[in-house]
Design a protein around this motif. Sequence first.
Motif, short mmCIF file in Angstrom:
data_model
loop_
_atom_site.label_atom_id
_atom_site.label_comp_id
_atom_site.label_asym_id
_atom_site.label_seq_id
_atom_site.Cartn_x
_atom_site.Cartn_y
_atom_site.Cartn_z
N MET A 1 0.84 -1.15 0.00
CA MET A 1 0.00 0.00 0.00
C MET A 1 0.89 1.22 0.00
O MET A 1 1.97 1.23 0.58
N LEU A 2 0.42 2.25 -0.63
CA LEU A 2 1.09 3.54 -0.63
C LEU A 2 0.12 4.59 -0.14
O LEU A 2 -1.07 4.53 -0.44
N LYS A 3 0.62 5.54 0.62
CA LYS A 3 -0.22 6.64 1.05
C LYS A 3 0.38 7.94 0.52
O LYS A 3 1.57 8.18 0.62
N PHE A 4 -0.51 8.76 -0.06
CA PHE A 4 -0.12 10.05 -0.59
C PHE A 4 -0.93 11.13 0.11
O PHE A 4 -2.08 10.91 0.48
N HIS A 10 4.21 11.46 -1.72
CA HIS A 10 4.30 10.16 -1.05
C HIS A 10 4.53 10.36 0.45
O HIS A 10 5.41 11.11 0.86
N GLU A 11 3.70 9.69 1.28
CA GLU A 11 3.87 9.75 2.74
C GLU A 11 4.50 8.49 3.30
O GLU A 11 5.38 8.55 4.12
N TRP A 12 4.01 7.32 2.88
CA TRP A 12 4.59 6.05 3.33
C TRP A 12 4.21 4.91 2.42
O TRP A 12 3.31 5.01 1.62
N LYS A 13 4.94 3.80 2.60
CA LYS A 13 4.68 2.57 1.85
C LYS A 13 4.65 1.43 2.86
O LYS A 13 5.45 1.39 3.80
N GLN A 14 3.70 0.50 2.70
CA GLN A 14 3.60 -0.66 3.59
C GLN A 14 3.27 -1.87 2.75
O GLN A 14 2.43 -1.80 1.85
N THR A 15 3.92 -2.97 3.03
CA THR A 15 3.56 -4.22 2.37
C THR A 15 2.87 -5.12 3.37
O THR A 15 3.17 -5.10 4.56
#
Length: 69
Positions: A1-4, A10-15
């Motif tokens: 997941m990516l949060k913008f 871009h704020e963060w990335k999570q798998t």
Amino acid sequence: MLKFDENGEHEWKQTQQISADADTALTGLSFDNKGNLYLTGTYTKTLQFGETTIESNGGRDAFVAILDA
């Protein structure tokens, strides 16, 4: 997941590892106003979200998963 953010930055990335033994279907997804992701679906046998495994009670079972922002 990516949060913008609202500007597309871009704020963060999570798998998140999601796996299943048998027939699994994602039937819906939604976000709340805090950015949490809600997933709904059905599965048979076992379903694993990260380190959490859930077992079916037989036949096709439903699940709701919440992934926090």
